[in-house]
Scaffold this active site. Structure first.
Site, PDB file in Angstrom:
ATOM      1  N   LYS A   1      -5.632 -26.992  -2.355  1.00 18.75           N
ATOM      2  CA  LYS A   1      -5.418 -28.432  -2.177  1.00 18.75           C
ATOM      3  C   LYS A   1      -4.880 -28.992  -3.488  1.00 18.75           C
ATOM      4  O   LYS A   1      -4.743 -28.275  -4.467  1.00 18.75           O
ATOM      5  CB  LYS A   1      -6.728 -29.112  -1.820  1.00 18.75           C
ATOM      6  CG  LYS A   1      -7.220 -28.778  -0.422  1.00 18.75           C
ATOM      7  CD  LYS A   1      -8.319 -29.730  -0.055  1.00 18.75           C
ATOM      8  CE  LYS A   1      -8.992 -29.343   1.232  1.00 18.75           C
ATOM      9  NZ  LYS A   1     -10.249 -30.053   1.397  1.00 18.75           N
TER      10      LYS A   1
ATOM     11  N   HIS B   1      -6.103 -33.475  -8.064  1.00 17.77           N
ATOM     12  CA  HIS B   1      -5.776 -34.902  -8.153  1.00 17.77           C
ATOM     13  C   HIS B   1      -6.384 -35.565  -9.382  1.00 17.77           C
ATOM     14  O   HIS B   1      -7.072 -34.924 -10.184  1.00 17.77           O
ATOM     15  CB  HIS B   1      -6.153 -35.620  -6.863  1.00 17.77           C
ATOM     16  CG  HIS B   1      -7.582 -35.390  -6.448  1.00 17.77           C
ATOM     17  ND1 HIS B   1      -8.643 -35.888  -7.160  1.00 17.77           N
ATOM     18  CD2 HIS B   1      -8.114 -34.707  -5.406  1.00 17.77           C
ATOM     19  CE1 HIS B   1      -9.767 -35.540  -6.563  1.00 17.77           C
ATOM     20  NE2 HIS B   1      -9.468 -34.804  -5.490  1.00 17.77           N
TER      21      HIS B   1
ATOM     22  N   HIS C   1      -9.896 -34.867 -10.321  1.00 18.75           N
ATOM     23  CA  HIS C   1     -10.175 -33.601 -10.997  1.00 18.75           C
ATOM     24  C   HIS C   1      -9.813 -33.670 -12.481  1.00 18.75           C
ATOM     25  O   HIS C   1     -10.479 -33.082 -13.313  1.00 18.75           O
ATOM     26  CB  HIS C   1      -9.432 -32.447 -10.309  1.00 18.75           C
ATOM     27  CG  HIS C   1      -9.902 -32.207  -8.901  1.00 18.75           C
ATOM     28  ND1 HIS C   1      -9.052 -32.244  -7.822  1.00 18.75           N
ATOM     29  CD2 HIS C   1     -11.133 -31.980  -8.399  1.00 18.75           C
ATOM     30  CE1 HIS C   1      -9.748 -32.018  -6.715  1.00 18.75           C
ATOM     31  NE2 HIS C   1     -11.015 -31.858  -7.041  1.00 18.75           N
TER      32      HIS C   1
END
Ligand code: ARG
Length: 581
Positions: free
Chosen positions: A141, A144, A147
């Site tokens: 994934k 973003h 993170h």
């Protein structure tokens, strides 16, 4: 709260004799005074209010009278020159020469590294093993903004704990299990390409993931294929597992590269996949402890309500017998305690997971793991609008590239920019510093708007300003290398500008202390920004060039001390100071 032992002992000693109380009861009431650029201030203050609430002074009566009375019973001497009472505070002014001499001493003896960290404020600090879990992106994934925040905040907490003498274990807990792998596995067969995977792995996995998600929205076959693939994984079928492993390895390698750019590292890359089997054992334990209940929908739940009336429950088992995110977290926590025997564990994630961690700790406690009391979640807010200037989809790398390019551009426009060997490397460090300071300035819980222009200003309260100040100090020190003092005369540093800077240095341990207490970097960041403002004034008002040799020498000492504190503080934040820019 004072690092300056002499004053502390003097003041505390007198207080202890005057009020006939043990010395250490006064430490919490004592702190440094906030510094103003132009205004002269005392150095330390003692809060009469704190002494009242600690039961050392009677809690009733006029507080100012109490302060005056106590102040008049304390006698100034050659260390503390002046003792006054003001608004319920007693203030202490230290002999100026002594202040200068004592404060700059550690830097001259090469103990500048430890300055602030070896303060008596930390004497009673519990030291032990701290496990910090941070970053924890989900493989396949997007990495973003959340993170990124977790990465830099966790790194700061780990650095701070380590500086204060703890053994620190830095852990990355990857989201490396779950249905997304079903989708990705199924999608890779359809849209994937090994060649592209080698060239630009993260980008390619992300593309496949987006494509297969879109497909699965309307295509039942794709959904079924995803479920099948995930089931194969759960059964450890070798083909599925080897593809999964490939995705995981490629992604981790990519992450490592980005982490390296950020100056972040991990001792352990763990992940949800490690705790699949243990999660099933947790369910059995919960069952045998009588903590597992079956809901109407056939799921397994644990009561996490305050009153034990099932008004709030947490699902740990799906009706098809598979475990969830939280079940794996329970297993992971128990496993970490067994493996690393930490004294405290800190999780860093966005605030939307606050309830998840609350429930996690509740369940661990209910299972009899009293150490869950020493587990903590550090939540942070959302970053809005983290985009590159052209507004493309963002990978963390894009943001780092853009920060570097912008700084490089600004450096090429500025007249003060120095010749240097590696402008790109410098720009990278300055850019990261800008990102960090923007993020760390406020309370972590607050959301903030990502703002390229504001964050990159050279003069505002930015990471660029920190780096610029550090580089300027380094170049001053370097230019005057021969001017090293044989003898040092502290009486040459007693004008307001140097005293204000020194008084501010005196507060470094308190900034660290506050950050260590609430794990918020803002105390340290704001301390450093203010230090830089004071240094800017000192640069203007205390020239080294053209001053008589002894004055130049004394001023250089001041600048070196400030430079050392600035560099150490920046490193704790996770910033690599640059020597030139
Ligand atoms: N991978 C999760 C996410 O991206 C964060 C993991 C946080 N750590 C944990 N032990 N649950 O949302």
């Amino acid at each position: 709260m004072v690092c300056f032992s002499k004053v502390c002992y003097f003041t505390v000693g007198q207080l202890s004799r005057t009020l006939q109380q043990p010395e250490d009861v006064f430490i919490p009431a004592l702190s440094t005074v906030r510094v103003f650029k132009k205004e002269q201030t005392a150095d330390f203050k003692l809060s009469v209010g704190t002494l009242r609430s600690n039961g050392i002074l009677p809690p009733s009566g006029d507080i100012q009278l109490q302060a005056q009375d106590l102040a008049s019973r304390l006698k100034p001497d050659s260390v503390v020159e002046d003792i006054s009472a003001d608004c319920g505070l007693i203030t202490f002014k230290v002999n100026r020469k002594l202040l200068v001499q004592k404060l700059l001493e550690p830097f001259e003896k090469g103990k500048g590294e430890k300055f602030g960290l070896n303060s008596e404020l930390f004497d009673t600090f519990k030291r032990g093993t701290t496990l910090v879990e941070y970053s924890s992106p989900n493989i396949a994934k997007k990495f973003h903004a959340g993170h990124l925040r977790s990465t830099i905040i966790g790194n700061f907490i780990a650095n701070l704990k380590q500086s204060l003498g703890n053994r620190v274990i830095r852990m990355n807990y990857l989201g490396d299990w779950g249905m997304q792998f079903g989708l990705l596995g199924a999608g890779f067969g359809q849209f994937g390409c090994q060649e592209k995977l080698k060239q630009n792995p993260l980008q390619h996995l992300f593309e496949v993931y987006v494509q297969v998600n879109k497909e699965a929205e309307h295509n039942e076959d794709t959904k079924q294929a995803a479920r099948d693939f995930f089931r194969q994984l759960e059964r450890r079928e070798s083909q599925a597992v080897s593809l999964w492993q490939q995705f995981r390895e490629i992604t981790v390698d990519e992450y490592r590269r980005v982490y390296k750019r950020l100056g972040v590292h991990f001792d352990i890359y763990s992940g949800e996949s490690f705790h699949q089997d243990q999660a099933q054992e947790v369910v059995q334990q919960l069952q045998s402890q009588g903590l597992l209940k079956t809901s109407d929908r056939g799921t397994g739940v644990v009561d996490v309500s305050a009153d034990g009336d099932m008004s709030s429950v947490c699902t740990v088992l799906r009706s098809d017998g598979t475990t969830l995110y939280i079940t794996r977290d329970i297993a992971a926590a128990i496993d970490r305690k067994e493996k690393y025997n930490f004294d405290e564990m800190i999780y860093v994630t966005d605030k939307s997971q606050a309830n998840h961690f609350y429930q996690l700790f509740q369940i661990l406690l209910a299972m009899g793991h009293s150490w869950a009391d020493r587990c903590q979640h550090v939540p942070f807010g959302l970053v809005q609008g983290m985009k590159t200037r052209t507004g493309e989809v963002v990978f963390l790398e894009d943001v780092l590239d853009e920060a570097r390019a912008s700084v490089l551009h600004n450096m090429s426009q500025s007249k003060t920019t120095k010749e240097m060997d590696d402008p790109g490397g410098t720009a990278e460090k300055v850019g990261i510093s800008a990102l960090l300071v923007q993020d760390f300035k406020g309370p972590l819980r607050s959301d903030y708007k990502f703002d390229w222009d504001r964050m990159l200003q050279a003069q505002g309260d930015t990471g660029v300003f920190l780096q610029y100040t550090h580089a300027r100090l380094c170049s001053l020190i370097q230019r005057n290398e021969g001017v090293e003092a044989a003898t040092f005369d502290p009486s040459l540093l007693i004008e307001q500008t140097s005293i204000a800077t020194l008084q501010h240095l005196l507060r470094y341990d308190e900034a660290l202390y506050h950050s260590a207490q609430d794990l918020q970097p803002k105390h340290l960041v704001n301390f450093l920004l203010k230090l830089c403002h004071l240094i800017a004034i000192a640069h203007r008002e205390l020239p080294v060039k053209g001053s008589p040799q002894d004055v130049a020498q004394a001023r250089l000492r001041l600048f070196s001390g400030a430079c050392s504190v600035l560099a150490n503080g920046m490193r704790i934040l996770g910033i690599t100071p640059v020597d030139k820019m």
